[in-house]
Design a protein around this motif. Structure first.
Motif, PDB file in Angstrom:
ATOM      1  N   THR A 156       1.067   4.205  -2.757  1.00 40.45           N
ATOM      2  CA  THR A 156       0.946   5.587  -2.638  1.00 40.45           C
ATOM      3  C   THR A 156       2.329   6.432  -3.157  1.00 40.45           C
ATOM      4  O   THR A 156       2.046   7.523  -3.664  1.00 40.45           O
ATOM      5  CB  THR A 156       0.811   5.836  -0.958  1.00 40.45           C
ATOM      6  OG1 THR A 156      -0.517   5.152  -0.692  1.00 40.45           O
ATOM      7  CG2 THR A 156       0.723   7.244  -0.823  1.00 40.45           C
TER       8      THR A 156
ATOM      9  N   SER B 114      -6.375   8.877  -2.539  1.00 40.18           N
ATOM     10  CA  SER B 114      -5.566   8.827  -4.008  1.00 40.18           C
ATOM     11  C   SER B 114      -5.786   9.878  -4.694  1.00 40.18           C
ATOM     12  O   SER B 114      -6.702  10.812  -4.658  1.00 40.18           O
ATOM     13  CB  SER B 114      -6.581   7.512  -4.323  1.00 40.18           C
ATOM     14  OG  SER B 114      -7.819   7.658  -4.658  1.00 40.18           O
TER      15      SER B 114
ATOM     16  N   SER C 102       0.735  -1.303   0.126  1.00 41.39           N
ATOM     17  CA  SER C 102      -0.040   0.083   0.063  1.00 41.39           C
ATOM     18  C   SER C 102       0.861   1.461   0.036  1.00 41.39           C
ATOM     19  O   SER C 102       0.554   2.144  -0.834  1.00 41.39           O
ATOM     20  CB  SER C 102      -0.911   0.168   1.282  1.00 41.39           C
ATOM     21  OG  SER C 102      -1.957  -1.043   0.934  1.00 41.39           O
TER      22      SER C 102
ATOM     23  N   ARG D 191      -7.571   3.082   1.415  1.00 37.91           N
ATOM     24  CA  ARG D 191      -7.317   2.954  -0.090  1.00 37.91           C
ATOM     25  C   ARG D 191      -8.459   2.387  -0.773  1.00 37.91           C
ATOM     26  O   ARG D 191      -8.579   2.992  -1.936  1.00 37.91           O
ATOM     27  CB  ARG D 191      -5.946   1.933  -0.304  1.00 37.91           C
ATOM     28  CG  ARG D 191      -4.769   2.560   0.337  1.00 37.91           C
ATOM     29  CD  ARG D 191      -3.504   1.534  -0.062  1.00 37.91           C
ATOM     30  NE  ARG D 191      -3.677   1.377  -1.584  1.00 37.91           N
ATOM     31  CZ  ARG D 191      -3.521   0.343  -2.438  1.00 37.91           C
ATOM     32  NH1 ARG D 191      -3.317  -0.406  -1.690  1.00 37.91           N
ATOM     33  NH2 ARG D 191      -3.259   0.371  -3.622  1.00 37.91           N
TER      34      ARG D 191
END
Length: 58
Positions: free
Chosen positions: A23, A54, A19, A48
């Motif tokens: 990012t 995002s 994750s 997420r």
């Protein structure tokens, strides 16, 4: 007052690393909010999935 560990990709829990890498690719860096949430891989994954942190959410 509680303090939170601010993780990097290198020292994050194994379940959070992907994750954080995603990012980093999206933003060019890992924002502190997500670096702190890496403590809980489930929380980071949920954020997420919601698209809150995002580029697509903008």
């Amino acid at each position: 007052m509680s303090t939170f560990q601010t993780y990097t990709i290198e020292n994050a829990p194994a379940a959070s690393k992907a994750s954080l890498e995603d990012t980093q690719r999206a933003f060019g860096f890992v924002p502190n909010l997500q670096a702190n949430m890496a403590e809980s891989p489930a929380l980071l994954a949920g954020i997420r999935r919601c698209g809150i942190c995002s580029r697509k959410a903008r």
